[in-house]
Scaffold this active site. Structure first.
Site, mmCIF file in Angstrom:
data_model
loop_
_atom_site.group_PDB
_atom_site.id
_atom_site.type_symbol
_atom_site.label_atom_id
_atom_site.label_comp_id
_atom_site.label_asym_id
_atom_site.label_seq_id
_atom_site.Cartn_x
_atom_site.Cartn_y
_atom_site.Cartn_z
ATOM 1 N N ARG A 46 22.302 -10.436 -10.237
ATOM 2 C CA ARG A 46 20.915 -10.924 -10.285
ATOM 3 C C ARG A 46 20.683 -11.868 -9.108
ATOM 4 N NH1 ARG A 46 20.350 -15.019 -13.123
ATOM 5 N NH2 ARG A 46 21.245 -14.218 -15.047
ATOM 6 N N TYR A 98 -6.282 -5.307 -4.813
ATOM 7 C CA TYR A 98 -5.521 -4.385 -5.656
ATOM 8 C C TYR A 98 -5.754 -4.753 -7.130
ATOM 9 C CZ TYR A 98 -1.524 -2.148 -7.845
ATOM 10 O OH TYR A 98 -0.723 -1.403 -8.661
ATOM 11 N N ASP A 170 -1.327 -10.081 1.649
ATOM 12 C CA ASP A 170 -0.759 -8.835 1.127
ATOM 13 C C ASP A 170 -0.852 -7.807 2.253
ATOM 14 O OD1 ASP A 170 -0.306 -6.345 -0.054
ATOM 15 O OD2 ASP A 170 -1.093 -6.986 -1.994
ATOM 16 N N LYS A 195 5.164 1.322 -1.642
ATOM 17 C CA LYS A 195 4.227 2.108 -0.848
ATOM 18 C C LYS A 195 4.869 2.518 0.482
ATOM 19 C CE LYS A 195 1.850 0.929 -4.414
ATOM 20 N NZ LYS A 195 0.908 -0.183 -4.480
HETATM 21 C C1 LIG Z 1 0.686 -1.315 -5.313
HETATM 22 C C2 LIG Z 1 0.180 -2.565 -4.763
HETATM 23 C C3 LIG Z 1 0.578 -3.801 -5.276
HETATM 24 C C4 LIG Z 1 1.491 -3.926 -6.485
HETATM 25 O O1 LIG Z 1 2.766 -3.423 -6.224
HETATM 26 P P1 LIG Z 1 3.704 -2.738 -7.326
HETATM 27 O O2 LIG Z 1 4.902 -2.365 -6.548
HETATM 28 O O3 LIG Z 1 2.947 -1.584 -7.897
HETATM 29 O O4 LIG Z 1 3.954 -3.777 -8.364
HETATM 30 C C5 LIG Z 1 0.088 -4.948 -4.677
HETATM 31 N N1 LIG Z 1 -0.757 -4.886 -3.624
HETATM 32 C C6 LIG Z 1 -1.170 -3.711 -3.119
HETATM 33 C C7 LIG Z 1 -2.103 -3.708 -1.960
HETATM 34 C C8 LIG Z 1 -0.716 -2.513 -3.666
HETATM 35 O O5 LIG Z 1 -1.149 -1.360 -3.158
#
Ligand SMILES: *Cc1c(COP(=O)(O)O)cnc(C)c1O
Length: 382
Positions: A46, A98, A170, A195
């Protein structure tokens, strides 16, 4: 080191024990100690795992950051950032966000005691007007989801710092290959590595990148104390994914621009949201702070309800109707009923998330096939 070289080599050195060229997947929860407290830097997975460490080194190098931390999802990474705050603190966040980040702020952190305002972060004046004496953090998504709004990172960093607040960006849609928020003075970069960093729709993971040692210490503590860490196989998959990040992002962008241009002239399409189009309100800003406009775009068709899109979905052969984005395959999403369903309808409509809004994650297939697929499906909308 130049980008394509860095992406291939970041975080990976031949294994000192065997010479293995790829970082081994260390499927172990614990590590032998010679004597109590005498070990090789690893005690429990962890806290640290060698495959995850290799990934964190790679992610830091790609983002041009001093530190990177991997989490079990993008939202787990976001959660760690928000835990830096205390009840009573105020957060200013992008209005176009998001859906999961919106839900995290509204349904988890507001009840916990944070105060949150969602504003148009494309305009620093709107952000400035939202500041309170208790504002500690500005949370910006750029380009944003699903409307591809672009916010001025450097100006917002200046503004946040002049008020004693942190700027969090982000960077999921852009990736470090297209945009480097830390170089524009952002304090923390958040990624859903699910992503583009992973890039193959086969893993869920999140990451934080940053330069400040004090914030890193707190976040490293939270990563271990809360425990939302990715497993070694997931770390391996993302480490493999980032090797082709620049190649993929170039192709995603190239394809997305062709599709955006096609859609912009299609009679059934009323609006196209893509930062690479001259008609995009922040076209110049995107050109300035991004290497390329990226692989995400949204567009609107004139329908009164989602039911009118039934023939459209059924006709699609290559685009898959699915949540998520950033993989090599092209996906299409209906924000109002899928990714952004957690935002109340009235607010969705005010934002521009209408029943006819469609979001594309443009893959790396041949663009002619993708355009043909959309052209055929659009012909099924009456
Ligand atoms: C998918 C996404 C998230 C969240 O990420 P997860 O891996 O699904 O928890 C946050 N910000 C953006 C812009 C995203 O596309």
């Amino acid at each position: 080191m130049k980008w394509h070289t860095l992406a291939v080599h970041a975080g990976t050195e031949p294994d000192p024990l065997t010479g293995a060229v790829m970082v081994p997947v260390y499927f172990t929860s614990t590590y032998a100690q010679e004597a109590p407290g005498v070990h090789k830097g690893y005690e429990y997975s962890r806290t640290h795992n060698p495959t995850r460490t290799a990934l964190e080194v790679a992610l830091a190098q790609l983002e041009g950051a001093a530190y990177a931390l991997a989490f079990s999802s993008g939202l787990a990474a976001s959660d760690a950032v928000l835990r830096l705050l205390a009840p009573g603190d105020h957060v200013i966040a992008s209005r176009d966000l998001y859906g999961g980040t919106y839900r995290l702020l509204r349904r988890v952190f507001e009840p916990w005691g944070l105060q949150v305002d969602f504003v148009d972060t494309t305009d620093p004046a709107c952000v400035e007007a939202a500041f309170r004496p208790t504002t500690r953090l500005v949370w910006v998504e750029t380009p944003s989801n699903p409307l591809l709004q672009v916010s001025p990172i450097a100006a917002l960093a200046d503004l946040a710092h002049s008020r004693g607040a942190l700027l969090v960006v982000d960077n999921t849609f852009a990736t470090p290959y297209l945009q480097r928020p830390l170089e524009m003075e952002a304090d923390i970069v958040v990624h859903s590595a699910t992503k583009y960093l992973g890039g193959h729709s086969d893993v869920v993971m999140g990451a934080l990148m940053l330069n400040r040692a004090d914030l890193h210490d707190k976040l490293r503590f939270l990563q271990n104390a809360v425990g939302a860490v990715p497993g070694p196989m997931d770390a391996f998959l993302v480490l493999r994914g980032v090797k082709t990040l620049p190649l993929r992002m170039q192709k995603h962008s190239e394809n997305a621009l062709k599709i955006a241009e096609f859609l912009a002239t299609h009679p059934k399409v009323t609006k196209v949201y893509y930062p690479g189009l001259l008609t995009h309100p922040q076209y110049l800003l995107a050109k300035q702070q991004m290497r390329l406009p990226g692989g995400m775009l949204s567009f609107e068709v004139k329908v009164a309800s989602v039911e009118e899109l039934e023939g459209f979905w059924r006709a699609l052969q290559i685009f898959t109707l699915a949540e998520s984005l950033g993989g090599v395959e092209s996906l299409i999403n209906h924000p109002a009923t899928m990714t952004h369903a957690s935002i109340p309808e009235e607010q969705r409509l005010a934002l521009g998330i209408t029943p006819g809004l469609l979001r594309l994650s443009v893959g790396v297939e041949d663009p002619d096939d993708l355009i043909e697929d959309l052209k055929n499906a659009l012909s099924k909308i009456s």
